[in-house]
Scaffold this active site. Structure first.
Site, short mmCIF file in Angstrom:
data_model
loop_
_atom_site.label_atom_id
_atom_site.label_comp_id
_atom_site.label_asym_id
_atom_site.label_seq_id
_atom_site.Cartn_x
_atom_site.Cartn_y
_atom_site.Cartn_z
N ASP A 31 0.82 -1.22 0.00
CA ASP A 31 0.00 0.00 0.00
C ASP A 31 0.86 1.27 0.00
O ASP A 31 1.95 1.29 0.56
CB ASP A 31 -0.91 -0.01 1.24
CG ASP A 31 -2.03 1.01 1.13
OD1 ASP A 31 -2.40 1.38 0.00
OD2 ASP A 31 -2.53 1.45 2.19
N ASN A 79 -11.16 -2.83 -4.84
CA ASN A 79 -10.45 -1.87 -5.68
C ASN A 79 -11.18 -1.54 -6.99
O ASN A 79 -10.81 -0.60 -7.69
CB ASN A 79 -9.02 -2.34 -5.98
CG ASN A 79 -8.08 -2.20 -4.80
OD1 ASN A 79 -7.17 -3.01 -4.59
ND2 ASN A 79 -8.27 -1.15 -3.99
C1 IPE Z 1 -5.39 -2.60 0.06
O1 IPE Z 1 -5.06 -1.28 -0.16
C2 IPE Z 1 -5.41 -3.35 -1.24
C3 IPE Z 1 -4.13 -3.56 -1.91
C4 IPE Z 1 -2.97 -3.17 -1.48
C5 IPE Z 1 -4.20 -4.27 -3.13
P1 IPE Z 1 -6.19 -0.17 -0.37
O2 IPE Z 1 -5.45 1.10 -0.54
O3 IPE Z 1 -7.11 -0.58 -1.44
O4 IPE Z 1 -6.97 -0.24 1.01
P2 IPE Z 1 -7.79 0.91 1.75
O5 IPE Z 1 -8.76 1.48 0.77
O6 IPE Z 1 -6.82 1.91 2.24
O7 IPE Z 1 -8.45 0.19 2.88
C1 IPE Z 2 -1.67 0.13 -3.29
O1 IPE Z 2 -1.40 1.48 -3.35
C2 IPE Z 2 -1.89 -0.51 -4.64
C3 IPE Z 2 -3.25 -0.97 -4.90
C4 IPE Z 2 -4.28 -0.90 -4.08
C5 IPE Z 2 -3.50 -1.57 -6.20
P1 IPE Z 2 -2.59 2.53 -3.41
O2 IPE Z 2 -2.96 2.72 -4.82
O3 IPE Z 2 -3.69 2.13 -2.51
O4 IPE Z 2 -1.88 3.83 -2.86
P2 IPE Z 2 -2.46 4.85 -1.79
O5 IPE Z 2 -2.86 4.06 -0.59
O6 IPE Z 2 -3.62 5.54 -2.43
O7 IPE Z 2 -1.32 5.78 -1.51
MG MG Z 3 -4.06 2.43 -0.56
#
Ligand code: IPE
Ligand code: IPE
Ligand code: MG
Length: 258
Positions: A31, A79
């Site tokens: 993340d 997602n």
């Molecule tokens: C969790 O991260 C999912 C992945 C890393 C694939 P998200 O960024 O989607 O989670 P939330 O929205 O902060 O809970």
């Molecule tokens: C994790 O990084 C990757 C996926 C969920 C695919 P994010 O895209 O959630 O990045 P942040 O949390 O918005 O910084």
């Molecule tokens: Mg994220």
């Protein structure tokens, strides 16, 4: 014969930890890509691109430490709520990363597995994940579980549905359903429970990752955005893990003489 990954550019080597304190299964919530990019004035997708190297380096670090299972959360069942532009980018990107990295993973002896739901997931992604699974199925150094269109509740619900179907068909007696039996209906029942659950980016939640398997996992939250993670960060987390006292609900007096 598998080759060992090149050492980290700093020359650092994996910490020596007694094998009983090395986690068998590390789950990683990758993340913070979007924030990493936005902090640099870049669009979110640039963060996803920058995260590819982190994943490969963490797998290298896992191999160096003798960690046999790594699960990587690449795309959750939640997602799909993101913009069409970002979802499409991630779908294409997952396929590209698997294509680009397959030879390296193969050379290290990594077995790739896919965990997740088929409905909604792009056919091209499913095809590439299944191709990687097939190509690497005999590898034994480390298993990398790519969690794509994965959700912990979805996995448990899918297991419950399959179990209910078997019960309706008379294959399973409802009164014999227990934890052990339900676990056999998970996507990969052969993969052990999670020992170490890691999340980058400073968020303190599981976001629906491996809910069943992480019931007794040790949680480590990292104040590092995913593109800045490498094997040194993994090793530091494993050292924290090795110092934890895992009690599984049991307890003993720590007072001498009792
Ligand atoms: C969790 O991260 C999912 C992945 C890393 C694939 P998200 O960024 O989607 O989670 P939330 O929205 O902060 O809970
Ligand atoms: C994790 O990084 C990757 C996926 C969920 C695919 P994010 O895209 O959630 O990045 P942040 O949390 O918005 O910084
Ligand atoms: Mg994220």
């Amino acid at each position: 014969m598998p080759v060992f990954p090149d050492p980290h550019p700093s020359g650092a080597v994996a910490p020596k930890i007694p094998s009983q304190f090395v986690p068998r299964h590390v789950a990683v919530v990758m993340d913070g890509n979007g924030r990493w990019a936005n902090q640099r004035g870049l669009p979110r997708n640039e963060g996803h691109k920058a995260g590819e190297h982190s994943l490969v380096d963490v797998v290298a670090g896992a191999i160096e430490m003798g960690i046999p299972y790594v699960s990587a959360y690449a795309f959750s069942t939640e997602n799909w709520r993101r913009s069409i532009d970002e979802v499409s980018f991630i779908m294409r990107f997952v396929t590209e990363v698997l294509t680009r990295q397959l030879d390296t993973l193969q050379s290290w002896g990594v077995r790739v597995l896919w965990s997740g739901r088929k409905p909604k997931l792009w056919k091209s992604v499913i095809r590439q994940l299944e191709y990687c699974q097939e190509q690497t199925k005999n590898n034994t150094v480390c298993t990398l579980v790519m969690c794509v269109n994965y959700g912990g509740r979805a996995e448990i619900a899918d297991a419950a549905q399959a179990l209910a179907q078997d019960a309706a068909a008379g294959v399973v007696k409802p009164q014999s359903v227990n934890e052990k039996m339900l676990a056999r209906y998970l996507y990969h029942p052969e993969v052990p429970d999670v020992d170490l659950f890691l999340r980058s980016s400073g968020e303190l939640r599981t976001s629906n990752f491996l809910l069943w398997q992480s019931a007794y996992a040790e949680l480590v939250f990292l104040d590092v955005l995913w593109p800045d993670v490498d094997r040194l960060v993994l090793w530091d987390a494993v050292e924290q893990y090795a110092r934890r006292d895992r009690r599984y609900g049991g307890a003993v007096d720590q007072v001498a003489g009792r």
